[in-house]
Scaffold this motif. Structure first.
Motif, short mmCIF file in Angstrom:
data_model
loop_
_atom_site.label_atom_id
_atom_site.label_comp_id
_atom_site.label_asym_id
_atom_site.label_seq_id
_atom_site.Cartn_x
_atom_site.Cartn_y
_atom_site.Cartn_z
N LEU A 104 0.83 -1.20 0.00
CA LEU A 104 0.00 0.00 0.00
C LEU A 104 0.87 1.25 0.00
CD1 LEU A 104 -2.58 1.61 0.17
CD2 LEU A 104 -2.66 1.15 2.64
N MET A 127 1.44 4.04 -3.06
CA MET A 127 1.17 5.47 -2.91
C MET A 127 2.42 6.30 -3.13
SD MET A 127 -1.57 5.43 0.25
CE MET A 127 -1.96 7.17 0.06
N LEU A 157 -3.49 10.84 -2.22
CA LEU A 157 -4.47 9.88 -1.70
C LEU A 157 -5.14 9.08 -2.80
CD1 LEU A 157 -6.06 11.96 1.20
CD2 LEU A 157 -4.84 9.78 1.43
N LEU A 207 -4.53 5.29 -2.97
CA LEU A 207 -5.26 4.24 -2.25
C LEU A 207 -6.20 3.46 -3.16
CD1 LEU A 207 -6.11 2.70 0.28
CD2 LEU A 207 -7.63 4.62 0.86
N LEU A 226 -3.58 -3.55 4.26
CA LEU A 226 -4.19 -2.28 4.67
C LEU A 226 -3.70 -1.88 6.06
CD1 LEU A 226 -7.87 -2.77 3.43
CD2 LEU A 226 -6.12 -1.25 2.45
N ALA A 247 -1.75 1.61 6.65
CA ALA A 247 -2.78 2.57 7.06
C ALA A 247 -2.17 3.87 7.59
CB ALA A 247 -3.69 1.94 8.12
N VAL A 293 -2.06 6.68 4.98
CA VAL A 293 -3.38 7.25 4.67
C VAL A 293 -3.82 8.20 5.77
CG1 VAL A 293 -5.80 6.71 4.19
CG2 VAL A 293 -3.99 5.20 3.32
N VAL A 294 -3.65 7.76 7.03
CA VAL A 294 -4.03 8.60 8.18
C VAL A 294 -3.16 9.85 8.23
CG1 VAL A 294 -4.10 8.71 10.70
CG2 VAL A 294 -4.94 6.66 9.50
N LEU A 304 -1.65 11.47 5.72
CA LEU A 304 -2.05 12.42 4.68
C LEU A 304 -3.38 13.09 5.02
CD1 LEU A 304 -1.09 10.33 1.52
CD2 LEU A 304 0.15 12.29 2.46
N ALA A 305 -4.34 12.29 5.48
CA ALA A 305 -5.64 12.85 5.85
C ALA A 305 -5.49 13.82 7.02
CB ALA A 305 -6.61 11.73 6.21
#
Length: 536
Positions: free
Chosen positions: A108, A112, A452, A455, A474, A478, A481-482, A484-485
């Motif tokens: 993952l 990215m 993002l 993903l 994942l 993860a 992803v967290v 970047l968010a």
């Protein structure tokens, strides 16, 4: 166990076959680059269009405090370089900056980061755009003050094809051409600094006039890192690492070439920034530093100071310097795309290396297409580099995690080339996150959602070939992803062109704490992933 030669795990067999194919292509790369060639590659990649534009945009954003922005960027480069030197010296591989996050954090994160690297090909488009902006001095029809015209776009596309063609015929030709260009790229900035300081410099009082040393506040010198093009300008120091698979004795030559390139480049950039600040005519500062605006900053400044001989050389160098960086950029992008194909984000056929020249020709062709795409929708140089700077910083952050994971995993320790990596890696990760945040909501609202997109791309490309269960992959990735968010949310809440709900300096403190927590999570996930799948 396998019976009749048929493996019990088809996914593992496919992965092994892919690894064998990748190793076969890797062996075709020519290991012909020594210290001087690698240092020239790094320096040439750093000193491109940035020296022609960044001094003005940084001054517009932060005034004289932009000098501190260059120092900060140099410190970030040194921190990240220490981490990446450790990786490059111990794990030399073509396109290593793409491969290391995959090894350390799983598919993952690898997807990215690979997606971000593919987007960062836009940096080469920025170099070509810079050439067009300076060329407008002789060819007024190529640039209209904000975007390329149709004629300018056609000329830019022709230049992109030429640079790709020059990279087509092998790494030795590439090295010779780059060494020759690098000499000119050193001479011109030094000559520019000397001429401006000798002919048009005001006293050091200029640094505190017109609103003071930091006329737009201290936060502005942080925003200048991205908005002023500073991060973009010093990016490129990692270039020798991307050629580590083609280096002679990489454990010896890679560390020294990376650090040498940073030291020389940052000193030159500081000199250029100081010369610009001291040489701008007083009559142009009626609206402060934000009102100083040139299409070709040093060239027009030389003309205003009656340095016509310097202006002529600068307009010529506006082709050589960005052209040289674009030339190196095309070569590096090809190695990145080669590595992305090794990661599985692109078809394996893209990584095929030509047996005669030792060059991944299909990767070169694909990058040409990406450069063309970036030339179409963006306007001038600053529009591209503000977004590219954030892409590079995220790539750096993932590399610091990879170094910490390899150092922590008992079965895969690094050799310890960099003392204190246990604290250098987390500090570099935090500083990278802060630099991303300081670039401001205006840029991040575009850059981070673009990353993002990796993903859904990971889910679409995964299919059935991955050896690990989807839930495990994942869970391993993860954290990115967290991260970047979370940066996107904090940017919207914070005081760097955001809503201001989270005031300064508490916004930066929050980003630092958040980054440290994510770093610890990422390293823990990486060690777990590496122990489960020691080879990717």
């Amino acid at each position: 166990m396998a019976q009749d030669g048929v493996p019990d795990d088809p996914a593992a067999a496919l992965s092994a076959a892919g690894a064998d194919a990748a190793a076969a292509q890797e062996r075709k790369l020519r290991r012909g680059l020594g210290y001087w060639a690698l240092t020239a590659i790094g320096f040439s990649n750093i000193l491109g269009s940035g020296w022609l534009f960044a001094a003005m945009y940084a001054a517009q954003t932060a005034g004289p405090a932009s000098l501190l922005s260059w120092v900060a960027a140099g410190l970030l480069s040194a921190l990240v370089a220490l981490v990446m030197v450790e990786l490059g010296a111990n794990r030399p591989e073509g396109g290593g900056t793409v491969r290391w996050p995959l090894y350390a954090s799983g598919r993952l994160v690898g997807t990215m980061v690979g997606w971000s690297v593919l987007l960062s090909v836009g940096g080469t488009a920025a170099e070509i755009t810079a050439i067009m902006q300076y060329a407008a001095h002789y060819l007024p029809g190529v640039y209209n003050g904000s975007t390329l015209t149709a004629a300018g776009l056609g000329l830019a596309l022709a230049l992109s094809v030429l640079l790709t063609a020059l990279n087509w015929f092998g790494v030795r030709l590439f090295s010779r051409v780059n060494n020759a260009v690098s000499v000119f790229k050193v001479v011109m900035p030094v000559l520019t600094v000397a001429a401006l300081l000798a002919s048009g410099a005001h006293g050091t009082g200029r640094l505190t006039d017109h609103g003071g040393f930091a006329p737009y506040g201290w936060a502005a010198c942080l925003s200048a890192l991205s908005a002023g093009g500073i991060v973009y300008s010093v990016n490129g120091f990692q270039a020798p690492l991307d050629f580590s698979g083609e280096a002679r004795d990489p454990r010896r030559t890679i560390p020294s070439s990376v650090l040498s390139g940073i030291a020389v480049s940052v000193l030159l950039y500081l000199g250029l920034q100081l010369a610009f600040l001291l040489a701008v005519p007083e009559r142009l500062l009626g609206h402060g530093w934000a009102g100083v605006d040139f299409d070709s900053p040093f060239g027009q400044l030389a003309l205003l100071l009656n340095l016509h001989w310097l202006a002529g050389l600068l307009y010529a160098d506006a082709v050589v310097s960005p052209g040289g960086s674009a030339y190196v950029g095309v070569a590096i992008d090809a190695r990145h795309t080669y590595a992305i194909a090794k990661n599985g984000l692109l078809p394996r056929s893209v990584m095929r290396v030509d047996g005669r020249f030792g060059i991944p020709h299909r990767a070169l062709a694909l990058n040409l297409a990406v450069i063309v795409v970036f030339l179409l929708p963006f306007g001038g140089w600053q529009s591209i580099v503000a977004v590219m700077g954030d892409m590079y910083l995220l790539i750096y952050a993932s590399s610091t995690v990879a170094a910490a994971v390899f150092r922590s995993a008992s079965a895969d320790r690094l050799a310890g080339w960099v003392p204190g990596l246990r604290w250098v890696a987390p500090v570099a990760f935090v500083v990278s996150g802060e630099f991303v945040y300081w670039s401001g909501w205006h840029d991040l609202r575009l850059a981070l959602p673009l990353v993002l997109v990796g993903l859904p791309l990971f889910l679409a490309l995964r299919r059935d070939r991955a050896a690990a269960p989807l839930s495990a992959e994942l869970r391993d990735g993860a954290w990115l992803v967290v991260y970047l968010a979370g940066l996107t949310l904090l940017s919207w809440l914070g005081g760097f062109k955001g809503s201001g709900r989270l005031p300064q300096p508490w916004d930066s403190v929050t980003v630092a704490v958040f980054s440290l927590a994510v770093f610890a999570w990422a390293v823990t996930s990486g060690v777990r992933q590496l122990s489960r799948t020691p080879a990717v």
